[in-house]
Scaffold this motif. Structure first.
Motif, mmCIF file in Angstrom:
data_model
loop_
_atom_site.group_PDB
_atom_site.id
_atom_site.type_symbol
_atom_site.label_atom_id
_atom_site.label_comp_id
_atom_site.label_asym_id
_atom_site.label_seq_id
_atom_site.Cartn_x
_atom_site.Cartn_y
_atom_site.Cartn_z
ATOM 1 N N THR A 90 0.846 -1.186 0.000
ATOM 2 C CA THR A 90 0.000 0.000 0.000
ATOM 3 C C THR A 90 0.885 1.241 0.000
ATOM 4 O O THR A 90 2.089 1.181 0.298
ATOM 5 N N ALA A 91 0.279 2.373 -0.304
ATOM 6 C CA ALA A 91 1.029 3.623 -0.260
ATOM 7 C C ALA A 91 1.541 3.890 1.152
ATOM 8 O O ALA A 91 2.663 4.397 1.333
ATOM 9 N N ASP A 92 0.749 3.539 2.160
ATOM 10 C CA ASP A 92 1.183 3.739 3.546
ATOM 11 C C ASP A 92 2.376 2.851 3.879
ATOM 12 O O ASP A 92 3.310 3.282 4.585
ATOM 13 N N GLN A 93 2.372 1.620 3.387
ATOM 14 C CA GLN A 93 3.502 0.732 3.650
ATOM 15 C C GLN A 93 4.780 1.242 2.980
ATOM 16 O O GLN A 93 5.859 1.208 3.574
ATOM 17 N N VAL A 94 4.667 1.706 1.768
ATOM 18 C CA VAL A 94 5.834 2.271 1.087
ATOM 19 C C VAL A 94 6.343 3.485 1.843
ATOM 20 O O VAL A 94 7.551 3.655 2.054
ATOM 21 N N THR A 404 9.898 3.362 -9.283
ATOM 22 C CA THR A 404 10.105 2.190 -8.430
ATOM 23 C C THR A 404 8.982 2.068 -7.410
ATOM 24 O O THR A 404 8.478 0.966 -7.131
ATOM 25 N N GLN A 405 8.580 3.176 -6.831
ATOM 26 C CA GLN A 405 7.461 3.150 -5.893
ATOM 27 C C GLN A 405 6.197 2.670 -6.589
ATOM 28 O O GLN A 405 5.412 1.895 -6.013
ATOM 29 N N ALA A 406 5.980 3.128 -7.827
ATOM 30 C CA ALA A 406 4.799 2.684 -8.580
ATOM 31 C C ALA A 406 4.788 1.167 -8.711
ATOM 32 O O ALA A 406 3.759 0.514 -8.487
ATOM 33 N N ALA A 407 5.929 0.583 -9.063
ATOM 34 C CA ALA A 407 6.002 -0.874 -9.216
ATOM 35 C C ALA A 407 5.703 -1.579 -7.903
ATOM 36 O O ALA A 407 4.999 -2.598 -7.869
ATOM 37 N N ALA A 408 6.232 -1.056 -6.797
ATOM 38 C CA ALA A 408 5.999 -1.680 -5.496
ATOM 39 C C ALA A 408 4.520 -1.663 -5.130
ATOM 40 O O ALA A 408 4.013 -2.592 -4.487
ATOM 41 N N GLU A 409 3.808 -0.617 -5.543
ATOM 42 C CA GLU A 409 2.387 -0.483 -5.225
ATOM 43 C C GLU A 409 1.488 -1.199 -6.227
ATOM 44 O O GLU A 409 0.265 -1.209 -6.059
#
Length: 661
Positions: A90-94, A404-409
Motif C-alpha cells: 500500500t502507499a502507507d507501507q511504502v 520504483t514506488q509505482a512498481a511496489a504499489e
C-alpha cells in the motif's frame, strides 16, 4: 541544436556512471550533486543571462530512507517466480518503510528557509520539497550562475555547472528539478494533424499564458479516405512501386479498435474495464477536455457514453518561474489530452479515467508523483518523452524513485517509446528516448495496423513511414520514399539491461551503444497501433481560420496513441485477472514465446495514399497527395522476426493475451 563532441562524451560518461564534464566549483562546506548539469548547457549554447530578480520554483528531491529495500520490494512483487508476486504494498507501507523521513524533510526545509527560499508543499510520500526564490538566491545557495541556453529550438534556463548543497544536507538530497528547465524538453509523442499534413497548413495559435491558451489550430481530414483498411483503392494516381495502393483510413473508431483486439467479444461477457482506474498524465489541461471526449463518444461510440461519474481530473495551477508557455506549446498539448482520454475509453469503455495535468512541461514529475503517492490508479498512461536521453542524471534519479514506488504499489506505468525512430535523423547518433528507456516502465512501441471490414487485423508491421509526394505526375522520391517518422526504439546509454530482458533480447541489440561487455536496456517492450496513416479518429475543440471555435474530428497517430490503447487493454486485463502492476517481468518470462503475444514481422511494398488539404482546412488551396509507405529502411532500428527494437516482443493477441496475462 548541433551536438558537440562534448555532448557525445557526456553521454558516454553518463552510461558509465561518471560525473559531469563541468568541473566542480563547490565552495567550502558544499558538496556537488553529481550529474546535475545538463550536457546541452555549454558556453557555445549560451544566449543570455537570467535576470537576478526573476522567480524560480523548483523541487528538491530527497533520498529514500531505504532505496535498495524499495527496489527489492518492487522487483519481488513484479517477478512471477517470487513468493511475493502480486503482493503489492500500500502507499502507507511504502511511505513507512522506504520514504524520506520526517527528519529528512525537516532538515532540508530548514536549510531552504535559512537560505531565503520559501519552502512550499511536500507530497504525502515526502518525495520532494517545493521551494521558490529569486535567481540571485538560487545562484548563491547552489553555487552556480544561471543563464539562458539555446537547445532544440528552445531557449531554456540552466545552471553553468553542477549544483551544490551544504555538506549538512548533501546526504539527504538526491536531485533538483526545475532550476534548469531540462524537463521542458519533454514533448507529446503524437503526429498526424496539421504539422504533418502540408507545408501550408495553418499555424498553431499562441497564448500569453497557459491559463488562457486557445484551442489548437483546426485540421480537417480530406477525402477520399477509407472507412476501413483497403476499402478504397487509388486508381487515378500512378502506381507506386508497381502497385495501386489503398487510400488511408479516415481514422479508426472505438468499435474498430476494440474488435481488432477482440475486446468486442470480451465486452459481451462484461469485460469492459469496470472497477479499474486509468490515470493519464500530460501538461496543462484543456478546458473542454471532458466535454470533447463525451461528444466524441456520443458521435462514434453511442453505446458506450463517457459518463461524468467515470471521469475526474486535477490540473496544477501555473508555476511561477516556469518556462515561457510558448516554449511548451500549451495549446498543442490539448490534442494529446483528447487523444489519450478517448483512446483509453475506446478500449475500456467502463473504466474510470483520472486526468492529471502538470502546470507545464517542467512539472510532469509532480503530476506523476501525485498519482503514485496516493495510489490513485492501477495504470498510468504517459504519452510524452525526451528526444534522446539528455536529461540530467539527478533528475533521472528523481523519476526512477517515483517509478520504483509505482512498481511496489502495483501501478503499471506505460510510456510512449517516441515518434522519431532511432533519433538518427535529429541527433548525432542513434538513441532511445527517456522516460521510455527506464527499466521500471513498460515502453509501448508502434505498428502500422490494417483493420479490415469485419474488424480483423488484415495487416500489421512495425511503424516506420516513408513519404513520397505526387509531383508533376510522378511520386518523388520513388519507393520506398524518404523516411518521415516511426516508432521510437533503441538501446539506452543510461540504464543497464534489466534481468527480465536477459535471454530474450538478442545480444546484438543489448550491446548497441555500449562499451566493452556492457549491455543496455532495449526499448520498446510491446506495441500497439501508432502509425497516423492507420490512426485513430479523435475529436476536440479547435480554432478555425475564421476565428470560430468549435468541435471537430480528424485522424491522428504516434506512440501517443499506442500507450493509451495499451493502458485501456490492461484495464480490461486487470478487471479479468486482478491487478497486474509492472508487467515487464511477466511479459518477458511467461508470454514472450507464447501465442498471447503476436510477433510483428516486416512487410515490403505496402502503404497507403494520403490526401490532405494544402491549407489543412478546405480545398480552396488545392490538395497534397502523398504515399505513406510501411517499413521504411532508413534507420538503424528495424522490424524483424522475434524481439526487435521497433515493436519489442510484438502486440497483444486479443483474448489469448487477456487469458494469459
Amino acid at each position: 541544436m548541433r551536438r558537440t563532441p562534448a555532448f557525445l562524451l557526456a553521454l558516454t560518461m553518463a552510461g558509465a556512471g561518471m560525473t559531469s564534464l563541468v568541473p566542480s566549483a563547490a565552495a567550502a562546506g558544499q558538496s556537488e550533486i553529481p550529474d546535475s548539469h545538463p550536457v546541452w548547457a555549454t558556453p557555445n549554447a549560451k544566449v543570455g543571462t537570467a535576470a537576478a530578480a526573476s522567480n524560480v520554483t523548483f523541487r528538491v528531491y530527497l533520498k529514500l530512507a531505504d532505496q535498495a529495500g524499495l527496489e527489492a520490494a518492487a522487483a519481488a512483487v513484479s517477478d512471477p517466480t517470487s513468493a511475493s508476486y502480486k503482493h503489492f504494498l500500500t502507499a502507507d507501507q511504502v511511505r513507512s518503510r522506504f520514504a524520506p523521513t520526517a527528519a529528512t524533510v525537516g532538515a532540508v526545509r530548514n536549510w531552504l528557509t535559512s537560505a531565503g527560499f520559501t519552502a512550499g508543499s511536500v507530497p504525502s510520500n515526502n518525495a520532494y520539497i517545493e521551494a521558490s526564490g529569486s535567481v540571485d538566491q538560487v545562484q548563491k545557495a547552489f553555487g552556480v550562475q544561471l543563464g539562458e541556453y539555446s537547445v532544440k529550438g528552445k531557449t531554456l534556463r540552466s545552471q553553468d555547472r553542477p549544483l551544490s548543497v551544504p555538506n549538512s544536507v548533501a546526504s539527504l538530497v538526491s536531485g533538483i528539478v526545475n532550476i534548469d528547465q531540462a524537463t521542458a524538453l519533454l514533448k507529446p509523442q503524437h503526429v498526424g494533424a496539421a504539422g504533418d499534413a502540408a507545408p501550408n497548413a495553418v499555424a498553431q495559435p499562441k497564448a500569453a499564458s497557459p491559463a488562457v491558451a486557445p484551442p489548437p489550430a483546426a485540421f480537417v481530414n480530406a477525402r477520399p479516405c477509407s472507412d476501413y483498411f483497403g476499402q478504397k483503392t487509388d486508381t487515378t494516381d500512378p502506381a507506386y512501386g508497381g502497385k495501386q495502393l489503398p487510400y488511408a483510413v479516415c481514422g479508426y473508431t472505438p468499435g474498430q479498435l476494440r474488435a481488432a483486439d477482440q475486446l468486442d467479444v470480451a465486452g459481451r461477457f462484461g469485460l469492459d474495464g469496470r472497477g479499474t482506474t486509468v490515470a493519464i498524465v500530460d501538461a496543462f489541461g484543456s478546458p473542454t477536455l471532458y466535454q470533447d471526449a463525451a461528444e466524441y463518444a456520443k458521435r462514434n461510440d453511442p453505446a458506450h457514453p463517457l459518463k461524468q461519474s467515470q471521469y475526474s481530473q486535477f490540473v496544477y495551477p501555473p508555476t511561477p518561474g516556469s518556462e515561457d508557455p510558448s516554449q511548451c506549446d500549451a495549446s498543442g498539448w490539448y490534442g494529446e489530452q483528447s487523444l489519450d482520454v478517448e483512446a483509453v475509453h475506446a478500449m475500456a469503455p467502463a473504466a474510470n479515467i483520472l486526468y492529471v495535468g502538470g502546470a507545464d512541461c517542467s512539472s510532469l514529475d509532480a503530476a506523476l508523483n501525485r498519482i503514485v503517492a496516493g495510489n490513485l490508479a492501477q495504470i498510468v498512461s504517459n504519452s510524452y518523452g525526451d528526444q534522446g536521453e539528455d536529461i540530467p542524471a539527478d533528475e533521472v534519479k528523481a523519476f526512477e524513485s517515483i517509478a520504483t514506488q509505482a512498481a511496489a504499489e502495483g501501478i503499471g506505468l506505460y510510456f510512449s517509446s517516441g515518434d522519431s525512430g532511432d533519433e538518427s535523423h535529429a541527433l548525432p547518433k542513434p538513441s532511445a528516448d527517456f522516460s521510455a528507456s527506464s527499466p521500471w516502465v513498460t515502453a509501448v512501441g508502434g505498428t502500422s495496423l490494417g483493420i479490415g471490414r469485419d474488424g480483423d487485423k488484415v495487416l500489421e508491421t512495425g511503424w516506420s513511414t516513408g513519404k513520397s509526394t505526387l509531383t508533376n505526375g510522378a511520386w518523388a522520391p520513388a519507393a520506398p520514399g524518404k523516411w518521415l517518422y516511426g516508432a521510437g526504439g533503441g538501446t539506452s546509454v543510461l540504464f543497464p539491461e534489466p534481468n527480465y530482458q536477459k535471454g530474450v533480447v538478442p545480444d546484438a541489440l543489448a550491446k548497441q551503444n555500449q562499451t566493452g561487455n556492457a549491455r543496455g536496456r532495449v526499448v520498446p517492450d510491446i506495441s500497439m497501433d501508432a502509425d497516423p496513416t492507420t490512426g485513430m479518429l479523435i475529436g476536440l475543440t479547435q480554432t478555425f481560420p475564421d476565428g470560430s471555435v468549435k468541435y471537430g474530428e480528424y485522424r491522428i497517430g504516434g506512440t501517443s496513441l499506442a500507450s493509451p490503447l495499451m493502458a485501456g487493454l490492461m484495464a480490461v486485463a486487470d478487471q479479468f485477472g486482478g491487478r497486474h502492476g509492472f508487467i515487464n517481468p511477466w511479459l518477458y518470462k511467461a508470454l514472450s514465446h507464447t501465442p498471447a503475444v503476436t510477433d510483428v514481422k516486416p512487410i515490403t511494398g505496402a502503404g497507403e495514399v494520403r490526401v490532405d488539404y494544402a491549407n489543412g482546412i478546405d480545398d480552396s488551396n488545392g490538395f497534397v497527395r502523398t504515399v505513406r509507405s510501411f517499413n521504411n529502411p532508413d534507420q538503424t532500428i528495424q522490424t524483424a522476426r522475434g524481439y526487435d527494437n521497433v515493436t519489442g516482443l510484438g502486440t497483444p493477441n486479443g483474448l489469448l493475451f487477456l487469458g494469459l496475462i
